[in-house]
Write a protein that holds these residues in place. Structure first.
Motif, PDB file in Angstrom:
ATOM      1  N   UNK A  62       0.847  -1.189   0.000  1.00 11.89           N
ATOM      2  CA  UNK A  62       0.000   0.000   0.000  1.00 11.89           C
ATOM      3  C   UNK A  62       0.887   1.244   0.000  1.00 11.89           C
ATOM      4  N   UNK A  63       0.383   2.288  -0.634  1.00 14.37           N
ATOM      5  CA  UNK A  63       1.141   3.520  -0.832  1.00 14.37           C
ATOM      6  C   UNK A  63       0.231   4.679  -0.503  1.00 14.37           C
ATOM      7  N   UNK A 113       2.811  -7.379   4.501  1.00 13.77           N
ATOM      8  CA  UNK A 113       2.206  -6.101   4.137  1.00 13.77           C
ATOM      9  C   UNK A 113       3.301  -5.058   4.071  1.00 13.77           C
ATOM     10  N   UNK A 115       4.042  -1.160   3.526  1.00 14.04           N
ATOM     11  CA  UNK A 115       3.409   0.160   3.513  1.00 14.04           C
ATOM     12  C   UNK A 115       4.432   1.228   3.187  1.00 14.04           C
ATOM     13  N   UNK A 116       4.150   2.008   2.154  1.00 11.24           N
ATOM     14  CA  UNK A 116       5.040   3.093   1.764  1.00 11.24           C
ATOM     15  C   UNK A 116       4.282   4.397   1.961  1.00 11.24           C
ATOM     16  N   UNK A 117       4.686   5.172   2.923  1.00 11.98           N
ATOM     17  CA  UNK A 117       4.013   6.436   3.214  1.00 11.98           C
ATOM     18  C   UNK A 117       4.958   7.590   2.940  1.00 11.98           C
TER      19      UNK A 117
ATOM     20  N   UNK B  66      -0.394   6.016  10.541  1.00 13.24           N
ATOM     21  CA  UNK B  66       0.166   5.066   9.589  1.00 13.24           C
ATOM     22  C   UNK B  66      -0.304   3.672  10.001  1.00 13.24           C
ATOM     23  N   UNK B  67      -0.481   2.779   9.033  1.00 12.06           N
ATOM     24  CA  UNK B  67      -0.997   1.441   9.370  1.00 12.06           C
ATOM     25  C   UNK B  67      -0.143   0.743  10.437  1.00 12.06           C
ATOM     26  N   UNK B  73      -0.766  -4.222  12.742  1.00 11.04           N
ATOM     27  CA  UNK B  73      -1.059  -3.366  11.596  1.00 11.04           C
ATOM     28  C   UNK B  73      -2.563  -3.099  11.487  1.00 11.04           C
ATOM     29  N   UNK B  76      -5.822   0.611   6.454  1.00 17.95           N
ATOM     30  CA  UNK B  76      -5.956   2.036   6.149  1.00 17.95           C
ATOM     31  C   UNK B  76      -7.422   2.424   6.007  1.00 17.95           C
ATOM     32  N   UNK B  79      -8.474   2.481   2.411  1.00 20.62           N
ATOM     33  CA  UNK B  79      -8.807   1.176   1.838  1.00 20.62           C
ATOM     34  C   UNK B  79     -10.193   0.733   2.271  1.00 20.62           C
TER      35      UNK B  79
END
Lengths: 253, 253, 253, 253, 253, 253
Positions: A62-63, A113, A115-117, B66-67, B73, B76, B79
């Motif tokens: 996810x981004x 999972x 995650x790129x934030x 943030x997730x 986790x 989001x 999502x």
């Protein structure tokens, strides 16, 4: 000479800080020039429905961008109630790229999972996300590797990404920042492995086109940049770097 | 002695780093123990529909995690396609609290968007968000104040927040971390001004209740903590701190 | 003297009609002045996922207004496709408050759904909802108590709520109607038990602040009003009122 | 020899039926083997908000599949309430590709909506959509060109797309059908212009990678296929084909 | 004899209480046996986009049930985030039916929002909604008629609705309650005017069919019932009833 | 004489092409004048939750229009994120009608998904959908009948639908096209079986009303049209037509 003084084949300065957050199994802050992305990898002990019973694992990415990662504030996708096409495209790209260098049978029915934030954006956020996420993923999988005493380290090769493009008055350049990206006639994202192979190649003429000769030039620039990124990743990973692609003894490559 | 060695009336260590991001008009990273929140303030030159024509400004807050800010986790909200009740409640709280110390007539028909993004959570994320957002907001409004040469600095008072609660075997304590928060029988968020007045008071018995005597104890702890937070904010703000609450010369208080 | 002729410490007239609807296990119509709310309690023989296997029950509350409960018609939340932040905040408040006076272990793995539907609004809809929902809940749980022949009546104490606030030119007043509420500088919702303890305290300065002395005055007004509400609830509940807080014989309080 | 008897560099049979529907300004049914797509182009006399006042037009594409275009029935995206990432990615691709061969200044502040609805799928639906949509678009723009007596025909070049890939035991092949696509290790979509330039290049290793030599082979296959597609498009367009890329007399190329 | 002792051609007892709520321009509580619906009519001084500039008004209806109007609790449509097909069908029916007896040119560019909220359901909620909404609408329009001193009263005729059906062992019956409705083989909703004309006729075989002779019988029953409903409406409306269908003097019918 | 030269009791030309698509178990393209609908029937080996354990099957219908099936382009319901009331009403109608002529016990716990996708619209899309879907359904169920060697063919009767209406200056007419439909004062959809019984009757006065005498005329027209539709369906079905309504030998009708 480019706007920020770089040569055509010069990456921006790249820095990867590992273990950036305390909770995730793997986490980094990657900086590529003024682009800053927090990448985390989290292990979940089950796979999505379409993989159940396969004995194989999955990597899901996810981004997102903070609303004020950019010059103008963007409305949060959670407030809009839906994820944009651009975000979905990037999420699919990151997940697909990472799965190309992980042996999903080794990790078994688990999901990683990723995650790129993006906390600050200055061009190249999707490629920085891939280069950073690879390191976070390797750290997280290394924890499982040590804990489960697997025979094989599940990361089969290095993986990094950069952008290249054709900018008016500058021609083909490596690693475009935001100003260059917004002027580029051709924009290409390249994801490659440590074995010098392509995983993804996404070239787009922005109301423009490109010839096969220009493609050739762009791919050479990309290769130069990605080689440098591997070195930064290897330093960040330390001894984990040595495990990448390693098979159990006695097994033919 | 508490789990982490603190006294009952002791805050966790608090640090505020200003100008944390390059794009927003105001931005900080606030750390309260292991809780880390990026707070930004962005100026938009218009107000929401219900304020149009009023001549007054507005402050709107958004909050997100943030997730992997947490031990497990979280999915989001983008999502899921909707914002949770908890998030909405926190967003409304932050916006309301900040509006109490800003003269909305001075800023005119502008919106300040305040974004609080929790990158690491260890309890007290909503109160850390308020304390950090106040600093980001003051920095952003100071830019407008200087640029527009307003007679009055629009921030009328300091504002900070903390949590207090009653934890089994420890009684009333200040600034609960996640472990304490998950055990607390009573949980209270307190937002106060530099003039020692309340802006918000939200006390909740978690399947428990509390007496007026306990309330009194909790409010005293909160006041102690908030006084310390003001000092950290003042240091972070530097000379801007001196402008807070300042009226143009010759105007009665 | 207030707009409607009441004293500062005077509740509006309160009426609770029980068994208002034929289908629900418990139902009331509560009227507090011109505010009218239908509160129902429905028993479901299972709990939400996060409670499964705990052996304990759950209470979940929902709140809504008819579109024309108010002076201006509001768009239905079902038409908008999402529930507002205000609604979610109220739903969470009602559920949390009721859970504080129910022994969830006695009711076992069941959910009580509490629905509060405002058919006419004139201020104080959330507190009227809590005071009415308590009665509907007690009636519904009494049916289970008699049917299952439980040793303990699961409602452990009375529970009621009111609002208090500071209104310009009137100062601290009890039980604000809509006109007062829209002018109030400070608005506070207070939920208390029959044992004179607080369950929830939510005080908000509406672009204003309040001192500890004012807080003290407001809490005294709230206590006065809630004591009167308990009397109305007890009358409505009849003999069920006598079971509240009753432990099986021989068990120490 | 491939599953369906084709050579590695052989397209499936391609047929384009113009004016397939009576309402749209341009419409075709394109068949590429068993893949069948209805492509329509609709003119709207305004542009999206981000283009207003630019004096330029816009082309916006949407893509969908009938639920039973595939072997297994798919749930409609309207029933799910959201558009999948795959669909968004394809829609963005089609729009971007078409905009590369249209002079948006000539068409002025108008939007051309391009709809590609797959009624039967057997691989290559997104590339068939582009090849068919180009024809529908040219027909629709020709109507405007004749009606408005524009000096320049706004379509600047031909545009077509095909897929190429590496299939186990068959190596690099052109125009993959569904069976080949599901086995392919490398999958690449190529969009080119009549001037032999690239508009889009999207190559993906499906849990695999590819070398620069393989890339070269794939691009040659794609070029072969696209040349054949131009011939089919030209036949379908008839005299409109002759207007493509034509500048007003006396204007330098 | 039916389950509840009625004859085949007998309506349940019907009661309409006007001015049930204080805020809406028109409001009633209609009871048809154990079915209870709050119907309100609200005037808004603008029309939906598709009517703007037409000089004519619009009537828009919404329908909802309280979660516990029924024997089993239903999930709120606001919680589900979407309105069901059944609800939409009923809303469209109510709006269409009411528009048939209102002269939309007389009311000018205004919308009347009609809200039908079922607080208790025992069959026939959509037809009770229409019969009740007609009264609320007439009351609301009468206020405008008096205030604006219109020459013509905009309600052109009476309107009421009932259900008829074929129930096993009972044959054709009038005004089905829930138990009859759930057993019915044929279910028909009939909306008629005071001039004995049909506005809507919706007959459905529930996994069954019906002949033209049965249709004839059902329509006769419906007509009987609707005639009785007109009498109840006229009583509820009082002197307003006399204005319905009245043209300004000197104007031919 | 009507706009298109037809008599009042004349259907438009009707054509049904079977096996229109290669993947679905049953599929047709039905054309009624310029209205064209692709109808498919897909078998799924399970039923919706509310039918589980009943031993009976289910038929579920979905309906959609291509964006440019109509004169003006419509926004896709997938892009809007929700299905309109009109679509839901039609989907419910189609499913209900088809279930009236299928013995759900014979098909067992299976769902038949019926998809009606309008590719070109010129009035009467919902009735064309029903007439076409019946054929697609019979083809799909015939495959199961042959494969499972069921004793009874599950389709119990023919089923077709048409529209009738009252058009100004033309009076009652059969099978309205779009131009007639948009002018009609009364619009009625009629669904009938081969046994000359009604399944659905939906008559609507469009800001108008109709008398019982007019109803009678309309029903006669509908019956005429539906009889002709049965003949077209029988031809399209070939030998399958002979199985409809057939009981196993020795079983009384």
């Amino acid at each position: 000479m480019r706007f920020d003084g770089r040569q055509a084949d010069e990456l921006r300065s790249v820095h990867i800080e590992t273990d950036y957050l305390k909770h995730p199994e793997g986490s980094v802050l990657i900086q590529v020039g003024d682009t800053k992305v927090i990448c985390t990898a989290s292990i979940e002990d089950r796979v999505p429905p379409f993989m159940r019973g396969s004995g194989k694992g999955w990597i899901s990415a996810e981004y997102s961008m903070l609303p004020r990662a950019t010059g103008q504030r963007n409305i949060r996708e959670s407030s809009k109630g839906k994820v944009s096409g651009r975000t979905m495209e990037i999420q699919r790209l990151i997940g697909r790229a990472l799965r190309a260098v992980v042996d999903l049978e080794v990790i078994g029915e688990r999901t990683v999972w990723v995650d790129c934030d993006v906390i600050q954006a200055d061009g190249g956020t999707r490629t920085a996300s891939i280069s950073g996420a690879f390191v976070a993923l390797a750290i997280a999988l290394n924890k499982l590797y040590e804990e489960k005493e697997w025979a094989t380290f599940p990361v089969t090769d290095f993986l990094a990404a950069t952008s290249v493009g054709i900018v008016p008055e500058h021609g083909p350049v490596l690693d475009l920042n935001y100003m260059e990206d917004s002027q580029a006639e051709v924009d290409m994202n390249v994801v490659m492995t440590g074995s010098n192979e392509f995983v993804e190649l996404q070239g787009t003429g922005e109301e423009a086109t490109f010839s096969i000769a220009e493609l050739q030039q762009l791919l050479e620039l990309a290769q130069t940049g990605i080689t440098s990124l591997f070195a930064v990743q290897a330093t960040a990973l330390g001894e984990i770097a040595g495990r990448i692609g390693r098979k159990p003894e006695g097994e033919a490559e």
